[in-house]
Structure formats: C-alpha cells, structure tokens
Write a protein that holds these residues in place. Structure first.
Motif, PDB file in Angstrom:
ATOM      1  N   ARG A   1       0.431  -1.358   0.012  1.00  0.00           N
ATOM      2  CA  ARG A   1      -0.367  -0.594  -0.450  1.00  0.00           C
ATOM      3  C   ARG A   1       0.795   1.612   0.061  1.00  0.00           C
ATOM      4  NH1 ARG A   1      -5.561  -0.372  -0.157  1.00  0.00           N
ATOM      5  NH2 ARG A   1      -5.597   1.284  -1.376  1.00  0.00           N
ATOM      6  N   ILE A   2       2.208   0.708  -1.056  1.00  0.00           N
ATOM      7  CA  ILE A   2       2.910   2.498  -1.387  1.00  0.00           C
ATOM      8  C   ILE A   2       1.653   4.031  -1.225  1.00  0.00           C
ATOM      9  CG2 ILE A   2       2.669   1.583  -3.739  1.00  0.00           C
ATOM     10  CD1 ILE A   2       5.514   3.530  -1.301  1.00  0.00           C
ATOM     11  N   ASP A   3       0.701   3.910  -1.667  1.00  0.00           N
ATOM     12  CA  ASP A   3       0.095   4.657  -1.668  1.00  0.00           C
ATOM     13  C   ASP A   3      -0.247   5.819  -0.372  1.00  0.00           C
ATOM     14  OD1 ASP A   3      -1.901   2.416  -1.362  1.00  0.00           O
ATOM     15  OD2 ASP A   3      -4.046   3.565  -2.135  1.00  0.00           O
ATOM     16  N   GLU A   4      -0.600   4.459   0.566  1.00  0.00           N
ATOM     17  CA  GLU A   4      -1.451   4.970   1.938  1.00  0.00           C
ATOM     18  C   GLU A   4       0.330   5.338   2.527  1.00  0.00           C
ATOM     19  OE1 GLU A   4      -3.592   2.366   3.601  1.00  0.00           O
ATOM     20  OE2 GLU A   4      -5.013   3.154   1.500  1.00  0.00           O
ATOM     21  N   TYR A   5       1.403   5.715   1.702  1.00  0.00           N
ATOM     22  CA  TYR A   5       2.864   7.081   3.065  1.00  0.00           C
ATOM     23  C   TYR A   5       2.068   7.742   3.554  1.00  0.00           C
ATOM     24  CZ  TYR A   5       3.133   9.686  -1.296  1.00  0.00           C
ATOM     25  OH  TYR A   5       2.955  10.808  -2.083  1.00  0.00           O
ATOM     26  N   ALA A   6       1.334   8.713   3.001  1.00  0.00           N
ATOM     27  CA  ALA A   6       1.239   9.439   4.464  1.00  0.00           C
ATOM     28  C   ALA A   6       0.100   8.897   5.607  1.00  0.00           C
ATOM     29  CB  ALA A   6       0.415  10.707   3.352  1.00  0.00           C
ATOM     30  N   GLN A   7      -0.576   8.569   5.218  1.00  0.00           N
ATOM     31  CA  GLN A   7      -1.725   8.369   6.234  1.00  0.00           C
ATOM     32  C   GLN A   7      -0.593   7.568   7.457  1.00  0.00           C
ATOM     33  OE1 GLN A   7      -2.145   8.021   2.851  1.00  0.00           O
ATOM     34  NE2 GLN A   7      -3.514   9.985   3.249  1.00  0.00           N
ATOM     35  N   GLN A   8       0.260   6.783   6.420  1.00  0.00           N
ATOM     36  CA  GLN A   8       1.121   5.890   7.708  1.00  0.00           C
ATOM     37  C   GLN A   8       2.341   7.394   8.576  1.00  0.00           C
ATOM     38  OE1 GLN A   8       2.885   2.696   4.776  1.00  0.00           O
ATOM     39  NE2 GLN A   8       0.537   2.056   4.294  1.00  0.00           N
ATOM     40  N   GLY A   9       2.238   8.437   7.880  1.00  0.00           N
ATOM     41  CA  GLY A   9       2.908   9.210   8.510  1.00  0.00           C
ATOM     42  C   GLY A   9       4.296   9.782   8.182  1.00  0.00           C
ATOM     43  N   TRP A  10       4.556   9.124   6.572  1.00  0.00           N
ATOM     44  CA  TRP A  10       5.681   9.355   6.473  1.00  0.00           C
ATOM     45  C   TRP A  10       6.107  10.142   4.882  1.00  0.00           C
ATOM     46  CZ3 TRP A  10       7.989   6.267   2.449  1.00  0.00           C
ATOM     47  CH2 TRP A  10       7.407   5.495   1.452  1.00  0.00           C
ATOM     48  N   SER A  11       7.161  10.218   4.604  1.00  0.00           N
ATOM     49  CA  SER A  11       7.277  10.999   3.076  1.00  0.00           C
ATOM     50  C   SER A  11       8.702  10.805   2.620  1.00  0.00           C
ATOM     51  CB  SER A  11       6.928  12.675   2.917  1.00  0.00           C
ATOM     52  OG  SER A  11       7.663  13.421   4.333  1.00  0.00           O
ATOM     53  N   GLY A  12       9.164  11.210   1.520  1.00  0.00           N
ATOM     54  CA  GLY A  12      10.412  11.503   0.940  1.00  0.00           C
ATOM     55  C   GLY A  12      11.025   9.857   0.660  1.00  0.00           C
ATOM     56  N   ASP A  13      12.436   9.345   1.417  1.00  0.00           N
ATOM     57  CA  ASP A  13      13.125   8.908   0.837  1.00  0.00           C
ATOM     58  C   ASP A  13      11.953   7.369   1.701  1.00  0.00           C
ATOM     59  OD1 ASP A  13      14.835   6.283   0.303  1.00  0.00           O
ATOM     60  OD2 ASP A  13      16.106   7.045   1.453  1.00  0.00           O
ATOM     61  N   ALA A  14      11.584   6.070   0.022  1.00  0.00           N
ATOM     62  CA  ALA A  14      11.209   4.953   0.209  1.00  0.00           C
ATOM     63  C   ALA A  14      11.446   3.692   0.884  1.00  0.00           C
ATOM     64  CB  ALA A  14      10.671   4.299  -0.335  1.00  0.00           C
ATOM     65  N   THR A  15      13.552   4.296   0.410  1.00  0.00           N
ATOM     66  CA  THR A  15      14.155   2.881   1.312  1.00  0.00           C
ATOM     67  C   THR A  15      13.970   2.584   2.106  1.00  0.00           C
ATOM     68  OG1 THR A  15      15.419   3.970  -0.714  1.00  0.00           O
ATOM     69  CG2 THR A  15      15.994   2.240   0.888  1.00  0.00           C
ATOM     70  N   PRO A  16      13.761   2.930   3.252  1.00  0.00           N
ATOM     71  CA  PRO A  16      13.906   2.910   4.600  1.00  0.00           C
ATOM     72  C   PRO A  16      12.795   1.871   4.925  1.00  0.00           C
ATOM     73  CG  PRO A  16      14.368   4.631   4.862  1.00  0.00           C
ATOM     74  CD  PRO A  16      13.795   4.811   3.456  1.00  0.00           C
ATOM     75  N   HIS A  17      11.828   1.889   4.094  1.00  0.00           N
ATOM     76  CA  HIS A  17      10.406   1.218   4.350  1.00  0.00           C
ATOM     77  C   HIS A  17      10.201   0.635   3.625  1.00  0.00           C
ATOM     78  CE1 HIS A  17       9.196   5.652   6.672  1.00  0.00           C
ATOM     79  NE2 HIS A  17       9.792   5.200   5.395  1.00  0.00           N
TER      80      HIS A  17
END
Length: 357
Positions: free
Chosen positions: A327-343
């Motif tokens: 659910r990469i589309d819900e990154y904002a709802q999961q409270g993160w932004s910017g570099d995706a690699t750590p996730h």
C-alpha cells in the motif's frame, strides 16, 4: 485511462512521467527485485512449459497492482517500462502452427523488460522475435475477475522509446525517440494522425475532454512547450513534469469519459471492497522515472507530496531478498514521506508467490 510522457528533448536529462488513471489505486505494492531471482512469463504454473523463463539480470523497482502484475517501474540500467489500458480487437497475438516462440503473458510484460534489458532496442528485438503475447483473465471473486488488455511503453537513458500494441491479434511496434506520448485507444497510428492536426494549435484550440485522444493532444502540446530547467536541475525538471502531467490528470470524483464509462462501471461492480474507490475514474498515482540520475518518484492521490527511491543507495546484488512496501499509496496516512528505501520490508520468495489482493 492513464497517460505516459517521455521528456527526451532536453539533452542530459531523460525523464518519463506517468498518470495512473483507474477506479482504485489497485492496492499498489512497491517491489524491489534483486538480480538472480527466477521468473516465468506466466503466473499459471500449468502454462510454464510453454512460457519463457529467465533469471533477473538487472535489479529494479516496480509498482505491482494487487500483487498481480507490475504496471510501472525502472531498472538499475536506466530502462523504464509501463503498461496502460488498451484494447483493439483480439488482445492475444496470433500464433501460426509450429511457431517456436515462447508465451509471455501481458501481466509479466513489465517485469520481463525490466529484469532482462538495458536498452529499448534489445527489448524490442526480443519481444519481436522470441515471445508471443497473451492477454490474461483474472479469477472470479479475486477483485481481478476480468481481462486486462494493455499496451506497453518503454524508454531508456539514451532517449530511445518504443510503444508495443496488439492490434486485433497482430504485434505492432513503434520504435524511435519520437514516440514520446501514450494514452489509450484508439490505435497508436490513429493517435499520431490526430495529434498532427494540432501541431500549430493555440492553447484555446486544444481539446478539453479526458478521452484518450484529447489527453494525447494536450500532453504532446505541453511537452513541446516545457522549458529547459536552469542548470538542468533535476528537481526543477521533476516539478515541470508534474505540471505537464497535471494538464491531463483526472481529478477525484470526475465522471469517467464516455468512451470508458461502461468499462468503469464494470470495474467498480467487480470490486470486493467498494470503499477503495472514490467513484468514477481518477488519477490515483503519478510516477517520475529519471533515467539519467537513476531516480524514481511516486505521488499518491491521497498525499500532498511524493516519495522517492535512489538506485545508487540500494543493493540489488544476487542473494538479496525481494523487498516490498505494501500500500505504497498510503504513505502519508502512515506518517512518512521522502526516501522510501527505509520502509522496504523483506518477503519470502518472490512477489509473484504472494496472494492476490
């Protein structure tokens, strides 16, 4: 539904932008695939003996819809590929008796290209001579219970481009740097004939609907008028690309274009979770592939900013696991932004071994 723009007229900075227009975000999963993974040209194990198989040569990232197929991605060699909805008669390539080419299902199109090739020319040669293309029908009750006819767009860091369509059973390839824009039906040659009529059009003369043909014209117009970023700054170029994509974006809640209305209604009716849609069609996400700097960006409809992936910061070495962000589309709802690699999170086996969502 969907638009692809290849900005290859700015020397030293090759960038592809894409709008994903659909009735949902399709449970998108960002998948990082290392070198050395074994794959087949079909998800149907009974068809594997007749399908092409390969071992991943180039590490890549891609957006997988419903854990079923990749519809957008880029590899470490600077090759990018994506599929968009397309239907023109029989979506299965006609195969003569005795043809020794191997089957490649449309759901494996993007992974086949990203896994195996560094250039558009090499990919085109193989698609033309070593495989034949088959459309795929989903399973009832899976949320993907319908055929998914597509056409394919590829681009590489040299500025080369190709569009691949199955036109009523016939493989048709448009190969050359001039093939910069792609939307949906009608056939690509008809799109080219139509856009030529607007070569000298003013802004006031541009068509304004969200049909595939009209979006093609507007995307071509704004692409031709993009200015060169000062200092060829990549961040500026990303902003410019998002502005060009914005000229053909489908806002949330927009009724589907007349040509797509019946299909849209069928897709909404087939959803297992009606809360996944905002009604009609919308641009659920956008992507930017920087083929020069090996940089990929993803912007969700439900987020105010985008996230990114830098290829130079990631180990695609053989023996590394497949890693994903569900659910990469819900990154904002999961409270993160910017570099995706750590996730990114390790999974067992390959993405194709996961359950369809």
């Amino acid at each position: 539904m969907c638009t692809r723009i290849f900005w290859n007229t700015n020397p030293g900075l090759m960038i592809v932008g894409r709008n994903e227009d659909y009735v949902t975000a399709s449970h998108p999963t960002l998948v990082a695939t290392p070198r050395g993974v074994r794959r087949w040209g079909t998800a149907d194990s009974t068809k594997r003996p007749k399908s092409i198989s390969w071992t991943v040569k180039y590490g890549n990232i891609a957006i997988y819809a419903n854990n079923r197929f990749p519809n957008d991605g880029m590899n470490e060699a600077g090759l990018t590929a994506r599929t968009l909805y397309y239907l023109d008669g029989d979506p299965n390539e006609t195969v003569a008796p005795g043809d020794e080419r191997k089957e490649l299902d449309e759901d494996q199109w993007v992974s086949f290209v990203l896994d195996n090739f560094a250039t558009v020319a090499d990919a085109v040669d193989t698609i033309r001579n070593e495989v034949y293309i088959v459309s795929v029908t989903g399973k009832a009750g899976s949320g993907y219970s319908y055929a998914t006819p597509k056409h394919l767009a590829m681009a590489d860091a040299t500025g080369d481009s190709a569009i691949v369509e199955i036109q009523d059973g016939t493989l048709t390839i448009f190969h050359g740097e001039e093939y910069r824009v792609l939307t949906n039906p009608p056939s690509y040659q008809k799109e080219l004939e139509n856009v030529a009529k607007y070569e000298n059009a003013t802004q006031e003369q541009l068509p304004v609907s969200w049909s595939g043909a009209d979006r093609f014209v507007r995307a071509d117009y704004f692409l031709r008028h993009l200015p060169k970023p000062r200092g060829n700054d990549a961040s500026t170029a990303y902003g410019f690309m998002y502005s060009a994509l914005g000229s053909v974006v489908m806002p949330a809640g927009l009724p589907a274009p007349e040509e797509d209305r019946e299909l849209t209604e069928q897709l909404v009716d087939a959803l297992t979770d009606p809360t996944e849609t905002y009604g009609g069609a919308a641009t659920y996400f956008q992507t930017i592939s920087d083929l020069t700097n090996k940089h990929y960006r993803f912007k969700s409809l439900v987020a105010p900013s985008d996230v990114f992936f830098d290829f130079g910061e990631y180990d695609f070495g053989e023996g590394q696991p497949v890693r994903v962000i569900k659910r990469i589309d819900e990154y904002a709802q999961q409270g993160w932004s910017g570099d995706a690699t750590p996730h990114l999170v390790e999974i067992e086996d390959d993405i194709y071994d996961q359950a369809i969502e």
